[in-house]
Each structure stands twice: as structure tokens, then as C-alpha cells.
Motif scaffolding. Structure first.
Motif, short mmCIF file in Angstrom:
data_model
loop_
_atom_site.label_atom_id
_atom_site.label_comp_id
_atom_site.label_asym_id
_atom_site.label_seq_id
_atom_site.Cartn_x
_atom_site.Cartn_y
_atom_site.Cartn_z
N LEU A 1 -24.70 -16.39 31.60
CA LEU A 1 -24.54 -16.56 30.16
C LEU A 1 -25.07 -15.38 29.37
CD1 LEU A 1 -25.50 -20.34 29.86
CD2 LEU A 1 -23.23 -19.35 29.45
N PHE A 2 -26.25 -14.88 29.78
CA PHE A 2 -26.85 -13.78 29.05
C PHE A 2 -26.06 -12.49 29.25
CE2 PHE A 2 -30.47 -10.75 28.26
CZ PHE A 2 -30.63 -11.07 26.91
N LYS A 3 -25.51 -12.31 30.44
CA LYS A 3 -24.68 -11.12 30.68
C LYS A 3 -23.33 -11.22 29.98
CE LYS A 3 -25.28 -11.14 35.22
NZ LYS A 3 -25.19 -10.72 36.65
N GLU A 4 -22.83 -12.43 29.78
CA GLU A 4 -21.59 -12.60 29.04
C GLU A 4 -21.76 -12.15 27.60
OE1 GLU A 4 -18.18 -13.85 29.51
OE2 GLU A 4 -18.88 -12.90 31.36
N VAL A 5 -22.95 -12.40 27.03
CA VAL A 5 -23.24 -11.90 25.67
C VAL A 5 -23.10 -10.38 25.65
CG1 VAL A 5 -25.03 -11.62 23.93
CG2 VAL A 5 -24.76 -13.82 25.08
N ALA A 6 -23.68 -9.71 26.65
CA ALA A 6 -23.59 -8.26 26.72
C ALA A 6 -22.15 -7.79 26.93
CB ALA A 6 -24.47 -7.75 27.86
N LYS A 7 -21.42 -8.51 27.77
CA LYS A 7 -20.04 -8.12 28.07
C LYS A 7 -19.17 -8.16 26.82
CE LYS A 7 -16.19 -9.37 31.14
NZ LYS A 7 -15.74 -10.32 32.20
N VAL A 8 -19.33 -9.20 26.03
CA VAL A 8 -18.54 -9.33 24.80
C VAL A 8 -18.78 -8.15 23.86
CG1 VAL A 8 -18.27 -10.71 22.70
CG2 VAL A 8 -18.35 -11.83 24.94
N HIS A 9 -20.02 -7.63 23.88
CA HIS A 9 -20.40 -6.56 22.95
C HIS A 9 -20.50 -5.19 23.62
CE1 HIS A 9 -21.40 -9.22 19.50
NE2 HIS A 9 -21.60 -10.11 20.46
N ASN A 10 -19.95 -5.09 24.83
CA ASN A 10 -19.91 -3.81 25.56
C ASN A 10 -21.29 -3.19 25.74
OD1 ASN A 10 -17.00 -3.74 25.82
ND2 ASN A 10 -16.93 -3.23 23.63
N LEU A 11 -22.23 -4.01 26.14
CA LEU A 11 -23.60 -3.55 26.36
C LEU A 11 -23.90 -3.56 27.85
CD1 LEU A 11 -25.36 -5.57 23.51
CD2 LEU A 11 -24.92 -3.10 23.53
N PRO A 12 -24.57 -2.55 28.37
CA PRO A 12 -24.86 -2.49 29.80
C PRO A 12 -26.02 -3.41 30.19
CG PRO A 12 -25.85 -0.60 28.70
CD PRO A 12 -25.06 -1.34 27.65
N THR A 13 -26.01 -3.88 31.41
CA THR A 13 -27.13 -4.64 31.97
C THR A 13 -27.37 -4.17 33.40
OG1 THR A 13 -25.69 -6.44 32.77
CG2 THR A 13 -26.69 -6.70 30.58
N GLN A 14 -28.55 -4.48 33.91
CA GLN A 14 -28.92 -4.11 35.28
C GLN A 14 -29.59 -5.31 35.95
OE1 GLN A 14 -30.59 0.12 35.47
NE2 GLN A 14 -31.14 -0.43 33.37
N GLU A 15 -29.75 -5.23 37.27
CA GLU A 15 -30.36 -6.31 38.03
C GLU A 15 -31.62 -5.81 38.73
OE1 GLU A 15 -28.82 -9.21 37.81
OE2 GLU A 15 -26.90 -8.52 37.01
N PHE A 16 -32.61 -6.70 38.83
CA PHE A 16 -33.84 -6.35 39.55
C PHE A 16 -34.27 -7.50 40.46
CE2 PHE A 16 -38.51 -6.61 39.91
CZ PHE A 16 -38.75 -5.43 40.59
N VAL A 17 -34.55 -7.15 41.71
CA VAL A 17 -35.17 -8.05 42.68
C VAL A 17 -36.25 -7.24 43.40
CG1 VAL A 17 -34.86 -9.40 44.79
CG2 VAL A 17 -33.10 -9.45 43.03
N VAL A 18 -37.42 -7.81 43.55
CA VAL A 18 -38.49 -7.10 44.24
C VAL A 18 -38.24 -7.09 45.74
CG1 VAL A 18 -40.01 -9.09 44.66
CG2 VAL A 18 -41.01 -6.82 44.24
N ARG A 19 -38.75 -6.10 46.42
CA ARG A 19 -38.62 -6.06 47.88
C ARG A 19 -39.31 -7.26 48.51
NH1 ARG A 19 -38.43 -0.63 50.58
NH2 ARG A 19 -39.75 -1.68 52.11
#
Length: 525
Positions: A440-458
């Protein structure tokens, strides 16, 4: 007296933006600003010229970076960060509420309250809101790792006056050595009529320093590492004068606690800043702060160099997004939810305080808002239904990949500076993100052409946490954890990307304005 400094950080005037340290601001019961007149007159032209340049640049580019730098330079402590947030909300037309008084709220209204002068909740009610509709919340925190004065701070060693401090949070304490330090925080004063008032104080000139030991006296430090004893070796130096210290310490019963427990010279500096008598100071609650102002850096001024980016950068972006997304009646005319920002204290030490995220602050605020807007006609389970339809964004700075330590990141999850907000995931629930909330939060970014990234710790490294899991379990609200990528987290001096500030602001503003429409598209079994 308050002091105003105008500093230039690079010799090339074409690559530099001037930023000044705001004058020391005090707030009588609880927040009213008092600015030293003499310092203001001395610097009025320079400050006004700079302010106009900053405003013109921000308006033309749509960037909030200049305003963030001003906020960081003002917000040396959690108290100052909250006071500055309050000032901005009042300037934007938000109404101040008192938690101990009855509230009178209306659809279309904008309100906020503070707690302990170090936490704040602000919200804007949609014109079409009806009890049962959801709340859209962004939560961050106002505190940062720092040194704090002990209740009895005065001590002396080898002819020096020293200031005893406590370590607050998980700081990179070696970075506090050989820095120009000072103090800021909250003071309680006795008034002439016998009443007491809270005042904020900030001493902008360097007062303290923790000197390192010369290499000649510790030849193996570069091989063995710098591992100072935090009790005996992380003690700031104040001055070389302590003539009356021993005599005072033997007669503590005959003088006020503040004079017995703290160096009289330090109290005199505070009284000068506050324009009061030393005897009026009843108690102090001070942080040790780095005096170097926040500024732009890098070859193209693409970085922000500052203390307290974790987490004032998130706090400011969230606050500004709320203000700008509800700045006019039209912004709320078709809104059927409540937009909210919650800024908490004490995250760095676990959030377990009345002003921390561990307290039921958001839940209590939601319940009171619903009660006010329902005109005492609250139907069955309305609070629970509201929470089921609500969504919370936990905004806390994220670990950007370090070019000299790339192996510290999982190879497919290496967030970069200038590449947008980082969505944080952890299977062991150190972050509250789920597959649904991330989508849902990434869909907000997608609609407004905003980049996102992912983080997972080792898997072979420990993972920090945020207020996200605390609020998700305490309130029962859908939550996503995200943050702005940064380097040097918990150092006295941190770094993040300038573009990421604007990405975060735009993402948060888009969340307030478009999340409802996106959320309605998700079918629920």
C-alpha cells in the motif's frame, strides 16, 4: 546574553548556502518565545537577507531542504524540536489543545497538543469525516543519542572543572571527543511571586570539550582501537577555574541544590542566557550538544551534514507534509479521514515513558477525537472499527550502504542515498512492515512517480527496531516501517542525501492526500 553567529562553510560563495545559528530562545510557561533584543538588532540585516534568499530558493525549486536546515539548527534538544514544531503549527493556523481540558473539535479543524514539552500530536480533520472512518498517521521521534548532565554534575580533576554526564541511547561515543560542545535544554525557574515556570535555554558558544589523549601517550591506539571508559574518560572539560569548588562542596546544606550540584560558573552562563538571577534557577535538564551548525556538503552540495538527523529529518518531513496537505479549506473539503502526525520522545531508550511511544498517547487521542466528533452518540465498537481502517507510517532513519563497509549489508538490500524512502522488513518483527502494508505504501509512491528501496538486515547480524512495532501492538493499527537512508547513524555528526529529504516529504504528503483511494482498491476477504 543570547548570541547569534553567521557562519560560512566553504570559501566558494557560488557553492555555499549561509546558515546561521538562531538566537537562544526561552519559553515561559510553557513555550512563549523570548528573543534577546540586542543580538537580534546586531544580526537583523544578515538574518533577514539570508531568510529571503532561502525562501526564494525553496519556493522556486519546491525543496524543503533549506527549511530543514533551519529546523535542525534550532532543534538542539527534544524540547527545542517540539517547541519549533509548535511554533510552525501555530503559524500555520493549527489550534493548541490541552490534554487536561475538554476539547471542542469540528470537521475541517486543525489541532495539536504537546506532552512534557518533548512530544507532540497534531491532526487535521476532514470536512467529510464521520465517526468510524480511519486515521492516517505518520509517527517519528524527537530524541537522539547524546550526553546529558547528571543531577550532580560538578567535579574537578587536575586543576580543571569538569562536567559529569550520562550517556543517553546508543551513541557512537568516540565521535564526541574533540568536538566544540555546549549545553541546551529545559530549566525550571522560580518567579518573583513564588510560582514556577519552564524555560528553554540554548548556549550557542562552545563551553565544553572532551579532549582525546595525545598519540605520544597512547602509542597503540591505532592498532588496538579507541575504547574509552564511558564513566571516567568521557567527561567534558569546562574550565581551569575552580577556586571555591571545594569549600562549596563542604557546605552544601547551606546553599541551594542547584548551586551545590552544578558549577556556579555554568549556572551564571545559564542565568545570563535566561536573563534571570542564578538563585532563580531551581533545576536543570540539559543535553550536551555539538555547536557546529547543520549545513550542505559534498562537491555539489548534495549531502546534509548535521547532528540529530536521526530522527529530526523524519519528524520535520512528516510535520511539513501534514501542514502543507491541510493548508487551505480545499485540502480538507473532500477528506473523510483524520490526518495525524505523532512525534515522540525517548525512542532511543525504548519508548517506555509518558512522552514515549510506549504510552497510550495515540490511542487516547483517537478515542477523544471520535468522542468529540460524534456529539456523544458513539455507536458500538466505533473505536475498534476506526483502528481497523487506520494506517500508520513509522518514519525512522534507515541504514544506507557504506561504500567502505558494503559487506555489512545483505547484497540485494543495499539502500543508497538520493534514491528515495527505504521500506524496512524483518521476519522477526523488529519492524512492523507486512506484505500488505509495504504494498500500500509503495503504491502511494508509484502513483506519484516516487522511488522506494528495500532493506533487510543480514541473517548473521542483529537488527535494530523502531516505534513501529510498539504502536502496531499497542494500538492494533496497520503499520509500515520506512526511513531516509543515512550514513554515520548515531554519530555526533551524521549525513544523508539532500534529494531524499524532498522524496520523503513528497511521499508523506502523497500518503495523506491519496492513501484513502488506494486503500479502497484493496479487496479484503
Amino acid at each position: 546574553m543570547a548570541r547569534l553567529q553567521l557562519l560560512q562553510w566553504q570559501p566558494n560563495p557560488n557553492l555555499v548556502k549561509h546558515h546561521f545559528i538562531s538566537p537562544s530562545i526561552t519559553f515561559p510557561n510553557p513555550f512563549k518565545s523570548i528573543i534577546n533584543t540586542r543580538s537580534r538588532k546586531l544580526s537583523s540585516f544578515a538574518a533577514s537577507h539570508q531568510f529571503k534568499q532561502s525562501c526564494c530558493k525553496n519556493e522556486s525549486s519546491g525543496s524543503i531542504v533549506g527549511d530543514l536546515l533551519d529546523y535542525l539548527n534550532e532543534s538542539w534538544t527534544q524540547f527545542h524540536a517540539t517547541a519549533e514544531a509548535k511554533r510552525q503549527l501555530l503559524s500555520a493556523g493549527f489550534d493548541l489543545l490541552d490534554e487536561s481540558e475538554e476539547w471542542d473539535l469540528k470537521p475541517g479543524g486543525r489541532y495539536f497538543f504537546t506532552r512534557n514539552m518533548s512530544s507532540l500530536v497534531a491532526f487535521a480533520v476532514g470536512e467529510k469525516y464521520s465517526p468510524g472512518n480511519g486515521f492516517h498517521v505518520i509517527a517519528a521521534h524527537t530524541d537522539s543519542p547524546c550526553l546529558k548532565l547528571k543531577p550532580i554534575s560538578a567535579s574537578s580533576k587536575a586543576g580543571y572543572q569538569m562536567v559529569n554526564v550520562q550517556t543517553y541511547g546508543g551513541g557512537l561515543w568516540h565521535t564526541w571527543f574533540d568536538r566544540d560542545l555546549s549545553v541546551a535544554g529545559r530549566v525550571i525557574l522560580r518567579s518573583v511571586d513564588g510560582s514556577f515556570s519552564h524555560r528553554l535555554v540554548k548556549v550557542t558558544r562552545p563551553l565544553l570539550r572532551v579532549p582525546t589523549l595525545a598519540i605520544h601517550l597512547d602509542r597503540t591506539i591505532n592498532q588496538d582501537g579507541f575504547k574509552p571508559n564511558l564513566e571516567t574518560q568521557l567527561v567534558p572539560l569546562l574550565s581551569t577555574r575552580f577556586e571555591d569548588l571545594q569549600s562549596e562542596s563542604t557546605n552544601k546544606d547551606s546553599i541551594s541544590p542547584s548551586k551545590a550540584w552544578h558549577h556556579p560558573e555554568l549556572l551564571k552562563v545559564l542565568s545570563d542566557e535566561l536573563d534571570c538571577n542564578v538563585d532563580d534557577i531551581i533545576t536543570i535538564e540539559l543535553n550536551v550538544c555539538d555547536t557546529q551548525p547543520s549545513c550542505l556538503g559534498g562537491l555539489n552540495n548534495e549531502f546534509i551534514f548535521s547532528g540529530r538527523l536521526d530522527n529530526l529529518a523524519s519528524s520535520f518531513c512528516a510535520l511539513r507534509a501534514l501542514v502543507d496537505s491541510s493548508s487551505s479549506p480545499e485540502d480538507l473539503s473532500n477528506e473523510d479521514t483524520v490526518r495525524m502526525v505523532a512525534l515522540f520522545d525517548n525512542e532511543e531508550v525504548g519508548s517506555n515513558s509518558i512522552q514515549g511511544a510506549g504510552a497510550p498517547t495515540i490511542f487516547q487521542a483517537i478515542r477523544r477525537i471520535i468522542s468529540c466528533l460524534a456529539d456523544d452518540k458513539v455507536s458500538e465498537g466505533v473505536v475498534e472499527r476506526v483502528i481497523r481502517q487506520s494506517f500508520l507510517v513509522s518514519a525512522d532513519m534507515a541504514h544506507g550502504v557504506h561504500p567502505n563497509f558494503m559487506d555489512k549489508h545483505e547484497e540485494n538490500h543495499r539502500p543508497k542515498l538520493q534514491k528515495g524512502l527505504v521500506i524496512k522488513h524483518n521476519a522477526n518483527q523488529r519492524y512492523a512492515t507486512s506484505g500488505v502494508t509495504a504494498f500500500l505504501f509503495k503504491e502511494v509512491a508509484k502513483v506519484h512517480n516516487l522511488p522506494t528501496q528495500e532493506f533487510v538486515v543480514r541473517n548473521d547480524m542483529g537488527c535494530g527496531s523502531t516505534i513501529g512495532p510498539i504502536l502496531a501492538t499497542g494500538v492494533g493499527i496497520r503499520t509500515v516501517d520506512c526511513g531516509i537512508a543515512q550514513l554515520s547513524m548515531h554519530s555526533v555528526r551524521e549525513i544523508c542525501g539532500k534529494e531524499d529529504i524532498d522524496f520523503a516529504y513528497k511521499h508523506f504528503k502523497a500518503f495523506y492526500e491519496t492513501f484513502s483511494s488506494i486503500d479502497r482498491k484493496l479487496a479484503v476477504d
